[in-house]
Design a protein around this motif. Structure first.
Motif, PDB file in Angstrom:
ATOM      1  N   TYR A 126      26.874   6.445 -19.510  1.00 38.74           N
ATOM      2  CA  TYR A 126      27.139   5.713 -20.744  1.00 38.74           C
ATOM      3  C   TYR A 126      28.618   5.320 -20.835  1.00 38.74           C
ATOM      4  O   TYR A 126      29.455   5.761 -20.036  1.00 38.74           O
ATOM      5  N   PRO A 129      33.329   5.249 -26.607  1.00 39.48           N
ATOM      6  CA  PRO A 129      33.056   4.802 -27.979  1.00 39.48           C
ATOM      7  C   PRO A 129      33.601   3.394 -28.252  1.00 39.48           C
ATOM      8  O   PRO A 129      34.627   2.993 -27.705  1.00 39.48           O
ATOM      9  N   THR A 130      32.885   2.652 -29.085  1.00 39.70           N
ATOM     10  CA  THR A 130      33.292   1.297 -29.435  1.00 39.70           C
ATOM     11  C   THR A 130      32.854   0.966 -30.861  1.00 39.70           C
ATOM     12  O   THR A 130      31.865   1.513 -31.360  1.00 39.70           O
ATOM     13  N   ASP A 131      33.603   0.057 -31.493  1.00 38.97           N
ATOM     14  CA  ASP A 131      33.237  -0.445 -32.819  1.00 38.97           C
ATOM     15  C   ASP A 131      32.546  -1.798 -32.724  1.00 38.97           C
ATOM     16  O   ASP A 131      32.203  -2.395 -33.758  1.00 38.97           O
ATOM     17  N   TRP A 134      27.440  -4.445 -30.789  1.00 40.30           N
ATOM     18  CA  TRP A 134      26.363  -4.125 -29.862  1.00 40.30           C
ATOM     19  C   TRP A 134      26.485  -2.710 -29.278  1.00 40.30           C
ATOM     20  O   TRP A 134      25.787  -2.360 -28.335  1.00 40.30           O
ATOM     21  N   GLY A 135      27.375  -1.902 -29.847  1.00 46.85           N
ATOM     22  CA  GLY A 135      27.470  -0.517 -29.410  1.00 46.85           C
ATOM     23  C   GLY A 135      26.148   0.205 -29.614  1.00 46.85           C
ATOM     24  O   GLY A 135      25.375  -0.123 -30.514  1.00 46.85           O
ATOM     25  N   ASP A 137      24.071   3.975 -29.956  1.00 45.57           N
ATOM     26  CA  ASP A 137      24.090   5.416 -30.202  1.00 45.57           C
ATOM     27  C   ASP A 137      23.023   6.055 -29.320  1.00 45.57           C
ATOM     28  O   ASP A 137      21.832   5.818 -29.506  1.00 45.57           O
ATOM     29  N   SER A 143      28.721   5.477 -31.449  1.00 47.56           N
ATOM     30  CA  SER A 143      28.405   4.151 -30.921  1.00 47.56           C
ATOM     31  C   SER A 143      29.209   3.931 -29.641  1.00 47.56           C
ATOM     32  O   SER A 143      30.436   4.014 -29.652  1.00 47.56           O
ATOM     33  N   ARG A 144      28.513   3.660 -28.553  1.00 44.37           N
ATOM     34  CA  ARG A 144      29.171   3.540 -27.255  1.00 44.37           C
ATOM     35  C   ARG A 144      28.882   2.188 -26.596  1.00 44.37           C
ATOM     36  O   ARG A 144      27.878   1.536 -26.875  1.00 44.37           O
ATOM     37  N   HIS A 145      29.768   1.812 -25.672  1.00 38.48           N
ATOM     38  CA  HIS A 145      29.522   0.616 -24.858  1.00 38.48           C
ATOM     39  C   HIS A 145      28.250   0.833 -24.033  1.00 38.48           C
ATOM     40  O   HIS A 145      28.138   1.846 -23.327  1.00 38.48           O
TER      41      HIS A 145
END
Length: 234
Positions: A126, A129-131, A134-135, A137, A143-145
């Motif tokens: 995985y 983390p990203t904001d 399209w992140g 969980d 929320s991840r790339h």
């Protein structure tokens, strides 16, 4: 992870189907093929790919403090390339012999990465983390790339370009497609490694950054060596 196994099987099946399609299309007719009559070539390829996949996959897990056996696509490509180049050198074989593997490998990686995506956190593929909207969980509330899908999309783009190019008879893609594949794989994988949680080994670079650099250099060197053949073929 049953879901991963299912997609692994789909990846192999799709790779086989693509190899049949390319063979029947006649796109690669006249292009130098793998020395199929020599089983040593495939023994070297298989052993190299397996060893590379296990070594680099497991090494990355160990560096992350996860004491378990792992496997890696990048490692498999690196190991397979090394073993085949040694085999070719030993047997006096020159030029590219991997053209028929390009499309199957691209589609296999494209499909296989969906297995990594659906396997979630246990697969350890995985992103960070990203904001971004399209992140994804994967079950830990973060929320991840979806870096697995980034790679899948990258290989799909290469596959489309490659198929169009060989259908149109591009000398570059017909004669040097494998080296172009290795270079593209290394480049896009190198970029995605910056948004993975793997531990750094040299400066900001993790283990797979180093593998990708080696693969890209290999691609560039081999393409430069074959440049005179391309000019003569045009």
């Amino acid at each position: 992870m049953v879901i991963h196994t299912i997609f692994d099987a789909l990846a192999w099946l799709s790779a086989w189907a693509m190899s049949v399609f390319v063979a029947r299309s006649g796109y690669l007719d006249g292009v130098r093929r793998t020395p199929i009559r020599d089983p040593g070539y495939f023994i070297a390829l298989g052993l190299g790919a397996i060893a590379g996949a296990l070594f680099f996959g497991s090494s990355n897990m160990t560096l992350a403090g996860l004491w378990q056996i792992g496997h890696s696509i990048a490692g498999a490509i690196a190991g397979g390339v090394m073993a085949v180049e040694i085999f070719k050198w030993w047997n006096g074989i020159h030029g590219s012999t991997g053209g028929q593997f390009v499309a199957p490998l691209a589609v296999g990686i494209m499909v296989g990465r969906f297995g990594c995506f659906f396997a979630g956190l246990p697969d350890y593929t995985y992103g960070t983390p990203t904001d971004l909207p399209w992140g994804v969980d994967f079950g830990d509330g973060i929320s991840r790339h979806p870096v697995q899908l980034y790679e899948s999309a990258s290989m799909a783009a290469f596959l489309i370009v490659y198929l169009i190019a060989i259908a149109r008879g591009s000398p570059l893609f017909l004669r040097q497609g494998f080296y172009l594949f290795v270079g593209w794989y290394a480049l896009q994988r190198f970029v995605w490694e910056f948004i993975k949680p793997y531990p750094a080994v040299i400066g900001p670079f993790n283990l797979f950054h180093c593998v990708c650099i080696a693969l890209f250099v290999y691609s560039a060197v081999m393409l430069s060596r074959q440049d005179h053949e391309l000019r003569a073929a045009v």
